[in-house]
Write a protein that holds these residues in place. Sequence first.
Motif, PDB file in Angstrom:
ATOM      1  N   LEU A 248       0.816  -1.206   0.000  1.00  0.00           N
ATOM      2  CA  LEU A 248       0.000   0.000   0.000  1.00  0.00           C
ATOM      3  C   LEU A 248       0.855   1.263   0.000  1.00  0.00           C
ATOM      4  N   LEU A 249       2.081   1.172   0.512  1.00  0.00           N
ATOM      5  CA  LEU A 249       2.997   2.304   0.497  1.00  0.00           C
ATOM      6  C   LEU A 249       3.786   2.365  -0.801  1.00  0.00           C
ATOM      7  N   PHE A 250       4.286   1.230  -1.256  1.00  0.00           N
ATOM      8  CA  PHE A 250       5.210   1.221  -2.388  1.00  0.00           C
ATOM      9  C   PHE A 250       4.522   0.971  -3.733  1.00  0.00           C
ATOM     10  N   ALA A 251       3.392   0.272  -3.730  1.00  0.00           N
ATOM     11  CA  ALA A 251       2.681  -0.022  -4.978  1.00  0.00           C
ATOM     12  C   ALA A 251       1.176   0.033  -4.748  1.00  0.00           C
ATOM     13  N   PRO A 252       0.646   1.202  -4.350  1.00  0.00           N
ATOM     14  CA  PRO A 252      -0.781   1.286  -3.999  1.00  0.00           C
ATOM     15  C   PRO A 252      -1.716   0.971  -5.167  1.00  0.00           C
ATOM     16  N   ALA A 253      -1.320   1.311  -6.383  1.00  0.00           N
ATOM     17  CA  ALA A 253      -2.181   1.028  -7.536  1.00  0.00           C
ATOM     18  C   ALA A 253      -2.391  -0.469  -7.717  1.00  0.00           C
ATOM     19  N   LEU A 254      -1.419  -1.263  -7.299  1.00  0.00           N
ATOM     20  CA  LEU A 254      -1.526  -2.714  -7.422  1.00  0.00           C
ATOM     21  C   LEU A 254      -2.299  -3.322  -6.259  1.00  0.00           C
ATOM     22  N   VAL A 255      -2.102  -2.826  -5.046  1.00  0.00           N
ATOM     23  CA  VAL A 255      -2.659  -3.456  -3.841  1.00  0.00           C
ATOM     24  C   VAL A 255      -4.053  -2.931  -3.503  1.00  0.00           C
ATOM     25  N   ARG A 256      -4.313  -1.656  -3.714  1.00  0.00           N
ATOM     26  CA  ARG A 256      -5.589  -1.078  -3.290  1.00  0.00           C
ATOM     27  C   ARG A 256      -6.810  -1.819  -3.832  1.00  0.00           C
ATOM     28  N   PRO A 257      -6.835  -2.183  -5.119  1.00  0.00           N
ATOM     29  CA  PRO A 257      -8.021  -2.899  -5.611  1.00  0.00           C
ATOM     30  C   PRO A 257      -8.229  -4.259  -4.956  1.00  0.00           C
ATOM     31  N   ARG A 258      -7.189  -4.814  -4.363  1.00  0.00           N
ATOM     32  CA  ARG A 258      -7.257  -6.141  -3.760  1.00  0.00           C
ATOM     33  C   ARG A 258      -7.376  -6.084  -2.237  1.00  0.00           C
ATOM     34  N   TRP A 259      -7.445  -4.879  -1.678  1.00  0.00           N
ATOM     35  CA  TRP A 259      -7.528  -4.738  -0.229  1.00  0.00           C
ATOM     36  C   TRP A 259      -8.915  -5.171   0.259  1.00  0.00           C
ATOM     37  N   PRO A 260      -9.040  -5.630   1.506  1.00  0.00           N
ATOM     38  CA  PRO A 260     -10.331  -6.149   1.982  1.00  0.00           C
ATOM     39  C   PRO A 260     -11.457  -5.124   1.996  1.00  0.00           C
ATOM     40  N   TRP A 261     -11.156  -3.839   2.021  1.00  0.00           N
ATOM     41  CA  TRP A 261     -12.201  -2.817   1.957  1.00  0.00           C
ATOM     42  C   TRP A 261     -11.676  -1.656   1.109  1.00  0.00           C
TER      43      TRP A 261
ATOM     44  N   VAL B 195     -10.216   1.694   0.242  1.00  0.00           N
ATOM     45  CA  VAL B 195      -9.283   2.519   0.993  1.00  0.00           C
ATOM     46  C   VAL B 195      -8.842   3.684   0.111  1.00  0.00           C
ATOM     47  N   THR B 196      -8.886   4.904   0.672  1.00  0.00           N
ATOM     48  CA  THR B 196      -8.512   6.102  -0.071  1.00  0.00           C
ATOM     49  C   THR B 196      -6.993   6.182  -0.207  1.00  0.00           C
ATOM     50  N   PRO B 197      -6.492   7.024  -1.121  1.00  0.00           N
ATOM     51  CA  PRO B 197      -5.035   7.093  -1.329  1.00  0.00           C
ATOM     52  C   PRO B 197      -4.249   7.452  -0.066  1.00  0.00           C
ATOM     53  N   PHE B 198      -4.729   8.430   0.707  1.00  0.00           N
ATOM     54  CA  PHE B 198      -3.981   8.814   1.912  1.00  0.00           C
ATOM     55  C   PHE B 198      -4.008   7.702   2.959  1.00  0.00           C
ATOM     56  N   ASN B 199      -5.155   7.080   3.156  1.00  0.00           N
ATOM     57  CA  ASN B 199      -5.229   5.965   4.100  1.00  0.00           C
ATOM     58  C   ASN B 199      -4.367   4.798   3.638  1.00  0.00           C
ATOM     59  N   ALA B 200      -4.306   4.583   2.327  1.00  0.00           N
ATOM     60  CA  ALA B 200      -3.512   3.477   1.806  1.00  0.00           C
ATOM     61  C   ALA B 200      -2.032   3.662   2.133  1.00  0.00           C
ATOM     62  N   ARG B 201      -1.512   4.868   1.862  1.00  0.00           N
ATOM     63  CA  ARG B 201      -0.097   5.116   2.143  1.00  0.00           C
ATOM     64  C   ARG B 201       0.198   5.023   3.636  1.00  0.00           C
ATOM     65  N   PHE B 202      -0.728   5.538   4.451  1.00  0.00           N
ATOM     66  CA  PHE B 202      -0.507   5.496   5.897  1.00  0.00           C
ATOM     67  C   PHE B 202      -0.473   4.061   6.399  1.00  0.00           C
ATOM     68  N   LEU B 203      -1.451   3.256   5.977  1.00  0.00           N
ATOM     69  CA  LEU B 203      -1.463   1.849   6.379  1.00  0.00           C
ATOM     70  C   LEU B 203      -0.226   1.122   5.869  1.00  0.00           C
ATOM     71  N   GLY B 204       0.152   1.407   4.635  1.00  0.00           N
ATOM     72  CA  GLY B 204       1.328   0.760   4.072  1.00  0.00           C
ATOM     73  C   GLY B 204       2.589   1.094   4.831  1.00  0.00           C
ATOM     74  N   GLY B 205       2.696   2.346   5.287  1.00  0.00           N
ATOM     75  CA  GLY B 205       3.856   2.737   6.078  1.00  0.00           C
ATOM     76  C   GLY B 205       3.917   1.989   7.390  1.00  0.00           C
ATOM     77  N   PHE B 206       2.759   1.838   8.046  1.00  0.00           N
ATOM     78  CA  PHE B 206       2.772   1.114   9.320  1.00  0.00           C
ATOM     79  C   PHE B 206       3.116  -0.355   9.109  1.00  0.00           C
ATOM     80  N   TYR B 207       2.547  -0.977   8.081  1.00  0.00           N
ATOM     81  CA  TYR B 207       2.837  -2.390   7.856  1.00  0.00           C
ATOM     82  C   TYR B 207       4.313  -2.600   7.501  1.00  0.00           C
ATOM     83  N   THR B 208       4.925  -1.623   6.855  1.00  0.00           N
ATOM     84  CA  THR B 208       6.358  -1.719   6.580  1.00  0.00           C
ATOM     85  C   THR B 208       7.157  -1.688   7.882  1.00  0.00           C
ATOM     86  N   ALA B 209       6.772  -0.797   8.795  1.00  0.00           N
ATOM     87  CA  ALA B 209       7.438  -0.741  10.098  1.00  0.00           C
ATOM     88  C   ALA B 209       7.220  -2.028  10.872  1.00  0.00           C
ATOM     89  N   GLU B 210       5.991  -2.558  10.834  1.00  0.00           N
ATOM     90  CA  GLU B 210       5.698  -3.793  11.553  1.00  0.00           C
ATOM     91  C   GLU B 210       6.501  -4.960  10.982  1.00  0.00           C
TER      92      GLU B 210
END
Length: 341
Positions: A97-110, A112-127
């Motif tokens: 969601l941080l590095f390739a949102p165009a690829l992952v967003r359509p496949r996400w469980p709900w 998700v807007t662009p800003f939320n996608a990047r934010f979630l992707g950043g946290f999952y990268t840290a995790e």
Amino acid sequence: MQAPENAPPRWLTGTGLRSERSILLRNGSYGHSNGKARRRVNSVGIFTDRKRYYGGSMGYSSLGLSPAPTPDNPPFPAALRLFSAGVIIVLIVGAGLLFAPALVRPRWPWAVTPFNARFLGGFYTAEMAVMAALLVWNRWSPGRLVLVMAFIFTVIVSAASFINLGYFNFERKAPWLWFLVYLASVAVSGLFLLRAGGRPSAKGVTLNSAWRGYMSMEMAILGLYGVGLLLFPLTFGGFWPWPIDAFHAQVYSAIFLAGAGGTYLVWKSAPREELLVLGLAQFLVGLFAILGLVITEAVMHRIDWTATGTLCWLALFGWIGISGIFKLYAVSRYFGAQSAS
């Protein structure tokens, strides 16, 4: 022969585990403590002397980072390492969601807007980086910290997901996989913590009074804001640079509450590797949150950078990231002092 009362549980022991005395003999430092080394440790400014002084390399590898096998820091079963590897694979998708949102967003469980996608992707990268620490070390420390933070996060996100089932389209596979992964993570992390039976932390260092006071404040801020996002999501999430709904605010509350839980563990007892992992997690969360906002805004052009809410948000995540940097710096100084001694 009956095991001593303070012996670690069988599932927290492993073959080849040497006694603390043998480790210290191997390091050539048993039976005395070096005053110069103590002064170097204290010069870091975060730690005070501890009576249970290790000496020498402090029971660490020649690199100064990887925990050596000691009676108070035994290995977890290999099954947890397999679980960690599986979680990392799942988190790679989230990091997309941080590095390739165009690829992952359509496949996400709900949706998700662009800003939320990047934010979630950043946290999952840290995790993902935090779980990598558990995969590599696979010991009670830093495993205790990682499992507690993972348990808090997955419990809250699972609860928020059940409360907001309307966001999920169960005709797709992704929502089912979402609940399966999160409920499995709750079960596994909770099981290993339960089987630990309240086992104390590995021997570590003592934070000085200034740092204990600071970490008390940090724990309170993260905890109170996390509770606010969870119980009053629209109110506490209203100042964010982009609009977030109640569901996303409650999901984000898990980040702050997990951080508060990790800070509490280190505040109470500070094994060096746990302070290192906590510092790394905070640095990456702050970095990727701000970086994701900047990258997304470069395309969307919707953020008012002079708005009070935006400045408060930047200050909040900037503080989290800087707090992580200070912890990493303090730990690096500590390892450097031990190597020099």
